[in-house]
Design an enzyme around this catalytic site. Structure first.
Site, PDB file in Angstrom:
ATOM      1  N   GLY A  10       1.259   9.920  57.737  1.00 14.45           N
ATOM      2  CA  GLY A  10       0.620   8.616  57.960  1.00 14.45           C
ATOM      3  C   GLY A  10       1.487   7.712  58.815  1.00 14.45           C
ATOM      4  NE  ARG A  35      -7.058  10.713  59.147  1.00 12.74           N
ATOM      5  CZ  ARG A  35      -7.868   9.889  58.488  1.00 12.74           C
ATOM      6  NH1 ARG A  35      -8.984  10.339  57.973  1.00 12.74           N
ATOM      7  NH2 ARG A  35      -7.533   8.615  58.331  1.00 12.74           N
ATOM      8  CE1 TYR A 154      -4.921   3.044  47.572  1.00 13.68           C
ATOM      9  CE2 TYR A 154      -4.479   1.106  46.230  1.00 13.68           C
ATOM     10  CZ  TYR A 154      -4.104   1.987  47.233  1.00 13.68           C
ATOM     11  OH  TYR A 154      -2.894   1.813  47.878  1.00 13.68           O
ATOM     12  N   GLY A 185       3.430  -4.078  46.685  1.00 12.55           N
ATOM     13  CA  GLY A 185       2.306  -4.998  46.512  1.00 12.55           C
ATOM     14  C   GLY A 185       1.611  -5.155  47.853  1.00 12.55           C
ATOM     15  CD  GLU A 190      -4.279   0.577  62.009  1.00 14.31           C
ATOM     16  OE1 GLU A 190      -4.967   1.552  61.650  1.00 14.31           O
ATOM     17  OE2 GLU A 190      -3.678   0.539  63.095  1.00 14.31           O
ATOM     18  CG  PHE A 191      -4.357  -0.861  52.512  1.00 14.09           C
ATOM     19  CD1 PHE A 191      -4.194   0.412  51.984  1.00 14.09           C
ATOM     20  CD2 PHE A 191      -4.914  -1.843  51.709  1.00 14.09           C
ATOM     21  CE1 PHE A 191      -4.584   0.697  50.677  1.00 14.09           C
ATOM     22  CE2 PHE A 191      -5.299  -1.565  50.400  1.00 14.09           C
ATOM     23  CZ  PHE A 191      -5.137  -0.290  49.883  1.00 14.09           C
TER      24      PHE A 191
HETATM   25  P1  NDP Z   1      -2.476   1.999  57.202  1.00 17.41           P
HETATM   26  O1  NDP Z   1      -3.955   2.137  57.153  1.00 17.41           O
HETATM   27  O2  NDP Z   1      -1.885   1.082  58.201  1.00 17.41           O
HETATM   28  O3  NDP Z   1      -1.802   3.436  57.351  1.00 17.41           O
HETATM   29  C1  NDP Z   1      -2.294   4.567  56.688  1.00 17.41           C
HETATM   30  C2  NDP Z   1      -1.751   5.801  57.371  1.00 17.41           C
HETATM   31  O4  NDP Z   1      -2.226   6.972  56.669  1.00 17.41           O
HETATM   32  C3  NDP Z   1      -2.231   5.929  58.797  1.00 17.41           C
HETATM   33  O5  NDP Z   1      -1.163   6.356  59.605  1.00 17.41           O
HETATM   34  C4  NDP Z   1      -3.311   7.001  58.731  1.00 17.41           C
HETATM   35  O6  NDP Z   1      -3.323   7.705  59.950  1.00 17.41           O
HETATM   36  C5  NDP Z   1      -2.757   7.877  57.604  1.00 17.41           C
HETATM   37  N1  NDP Z   1      -3.786   8.704  56.999  1.00 17.41           N
HETATM   38  C6  NDP Z   1      -4.879   8.301  56.311  1.00 17.41           C
HETATM   39  N2  NDP Z   1      -5.613   9.361  55.959  1.00 17.41           N
HETATM   40  C7  NDP Z   1      -4.958  10.464  56.414  1.00 17.41           C
HETATM   41  C8  NDP Z   1      -5.223  11.856  56.375  1.00 17.41           C
HETATM   42  N3  NDP Z   1      -6.316  12.347  55.776  1.00 17.41           N
HETATM   43  N4  NDP Z   1      -4.332  12.698  56.951  1.00 17.41           N
HETATM   44  C9  NDP Z   1      -3.230  12.217  57.554  1.00 17.41           C
HETATM   45  N5  NDP Z   1      -2.935  10.908  57.631  1.00 17.41           N
HETATM   46  C10 NDP Z   1      -3.795  10.050  57.075  1.00 17.41           C
HETATM   47  O7  NDP Z   1      -2.066   1.555  55.729  1.00 17.41           O
HETATM   48  P2  NDP Z   1      -0.631   1.359  55.033  1.00 17.41           P
HETATM   49  O8  NDP Z   1       0.464   1.556  55.980  1.00 17.41           O
HETATM   50  O9  NDP Z   1      -0.703   0.114  54.271  1.00 17.41           O
HETATM   51  O10 NDP Z   1      -0.707   2.554  53.988  1.00 17.41           O
HETATM   52  C11 NDP Z   1       0.338   3.507  53.830  1.00 17.41           C
HETATM   53  C12 NDP Z   1       0.438   3.863  52.363  1.00 17.41           C
HETATM   54  O11 NDP Z   1       0.843   2.702  51.630  1.00 17.41           O
HETATM   55  C13 NDP Z   1      -0.877   4.310  51.723  1.00 17.41           C
HETATM   56  O12 NDP Z   1      -0.610   5.400  50.871  1.00 17.41           O
HETATM   57  C14 NDP Z   1      -1.319   3.093  50.923  1.00 17.41           C
HETATM   58  O13 NDP Z   1      -2.125   3.458  49.831  1.00 17.41           O
HETATM   59  C15 NDP Z   1       0.021   2.542  50.483  1.00 17.41           C
HETATM   60  N6  NDP Z   1       0.070   1.162  50.086  1.00 17.41           N
HETATM   61  C16 NDP Z   1      -0.347   0.163  50.926  1.00 17.41           C
HETATM   62  C17 NDP Z   1      -0.266  -1.166  50.517  1.00 17.41           C
HETATM   63  C18 NDP Z   1      -0.755  -2.290  51.361  1.00 17.41           C
HETATM   64  O14 NDP Z   1      -0.930  -3.407  50.833  1.00 17.41           O
HETATM   65  N7  NDP Z   1      -0.971  -2.109  52.658  1.00 17.41           N
HETATM   66  C19 NDP Z   1       0.296  -1.518  49.220  1.00 17.41           C
HETATM   67  C20 NDP Z   1       0.671  -0.398  48.408  1.00 17.41           C
HETATM   68  C21 NDP Z   1       0.594   0.883  48.843  1.00 17.41           C
HETATM   69  P3  NDP Z   1      -4.619   8.316  60.682  1.00 17.41           P
HETATM   70  O15 NDP Z   1      -5.768   7.393  60.394  1.00 17.41           O
HETATM   71  O16 NDP Z   1      -4.204   8.345  62.119  1.00 17.41           O
HETATM   72  O17 NDP Z   1      -4.771   9.666  60.090  1.00 17.41           O
HETATM   73  C1  8X3 Z   2      -2.541  -1.563  48.083  1.00 17.60           C
HETATM   74  C2  8X3 Z   2      -2.311  -2.909  47.519  1.00 17.60           C
HETATM   75  O1  8X3 Z   2      -3.201  -4.622  45.878  1.00 17.60           O
HETATM   76  O2  8X3 Z   2      -4.784  -3.619  47.382  1.00 17.60           O
HETATM   77  O3  8X3 Z   2      -2.023  -0.566  47.283  1.00 17.60           O
HETATM   78  O4  8X3 Z   2      -3.900  -2.366  45.576  1.00 17.60           O
HETATM   79  S1  8X3 Z   2      -3.620  -3.382  46.548  1.00 17.60           S
END
Ligand code: NDP
Ligand code: 8X3
Length: 254
Positions: A10, A35, A154, A185, A190-191
């Protein structure tokens, strides 16, 4: 971390991209997965130019176990037993209550956040164990610790991630391979755009009225865990914005 081999899933955006930057700054050799190969390639070029580090990009969907195994097999032998594996790829889909849940969303989250993480970890661990050292970083979430309305599946996937981390502590005990579980947190990435399927206004609202974490804040936690002396294991980290007390209590100005 100079010359250490760091695999990041990711890595095309958010926390994974920041991990790539933070480890590139230390001179690590990177293997970046996602991806969106075009995004990975762009990031790789930037890091190679800025830090003169070696970067390998692989377009992989972590939900596809055969593709994961093939990607590992395609790596040079030295990279099949990395020093650091960062299991970061993950996503959320929607904020529906369970009674209004969409099965396809559940499957996407479970397949990516749980099964994908397992496929990747299973593929790299034997090499790391054979080497007798290394670190697995699993990016879980504060959602693993506290439920919130609409977070149901989730949260369940992130609780599974945390339990996989805890299980690995036991399974890897005595192997020399460390495990660090990180529960962030609110991080502005892009989440939320992914969660709300491109609704940029709704996504931006999640981060309004306070200072959210950046991907870099989380990446620096991974770097901290990776740079401890070999007798120290940072098993678990919870990191939130100052404004965030719990998964649902956030002090907002607006
Ligand atoms: P982003 O959406 O910015 O990044 C997610 C990354 O995961 C992208 O690079 C995406 O790449 C990759 N990804 C998603 N699905 C797949 C797949 N099937 N195969 C390979 N790669 C994949 O979000 P974040 O950086 O915030 O998220 C990163 C991690 O942090 C996640 O696990 C998320 O649950 C976790 N997290 C996020 C928080 C937040 O508030 N943002 C808080 C807590 C945890 P591509 O689409 O190019 O495949
Ligand atoms: C992503 C943060 O608060 O949306 O893990 O669950 S939250």
């Amino acid at each position: 971390m100079n010359q250490s081999i760091v695999v990041i899933t990711g890595a095309s955006s958010g926390i994974g991209h920041s991990c790539a930057e933070v480890f590139a700054e230390t001179g690590a050799q990177l293997v970046l997965w996602a991806r969106r190969g075009d995004k990975l390639q762009h990031i790789a070029t930037q890091l190679q130019e800025q830090y003169a580090v070696a970067v390998l990009c692989q377009t992989v969907d972590v939900r596809d176990s055969a593709a994961v195994r093939q990607a590992v097999a395609d790596l040079p032998e030295s990279h099949r037993s990395p020093d650091i594996l960062i299991n970061n790829a993950g996503l959320s889909r929607g904020l529906n209550t369970l009674q209004d849940g969409v099965e396809q969303d559940w499957e996407e989250m479970i397949d990516t956040n749980v099964k994908g993480l397992l496929y990747v970890t299973r593929s790299f661990l034997p090499g790391m164990i054979q080497k007798g050292s290394g670190l697995v970083v699993n990016i879980s979430s504060i959602a693993a610790r506290q439920a919130y309305r609409g977070g149901n599946v989730y949260s369940a996937t992130k609780a599974a991630t945390k339990m996989i981390s805890d299980s690995l502590q036991i399974d890897l005990n005595g192997t020399g391979v460390r495990v660090c579980n990180i529960d962030p947190g609110l991080v502005e990435t892009e989440f939320s755009e992914v969660r709300f399927r491109g609704d940029a206004v709704r996504a931006a609202n999640v981060y309004k009225g306070y200072q959210p974490l950046t991907g870099r804040d989380v990446a620096e936690c991974a770097l901290f865990a990776a740079t401890r002396p070999p007798h120290v294991s940072i098993q678990d980290i919870l990191i939130t914005p100052m404004a965030q007390a719990t998964a649902t209590i956030v002090q907002k100005d607006v």
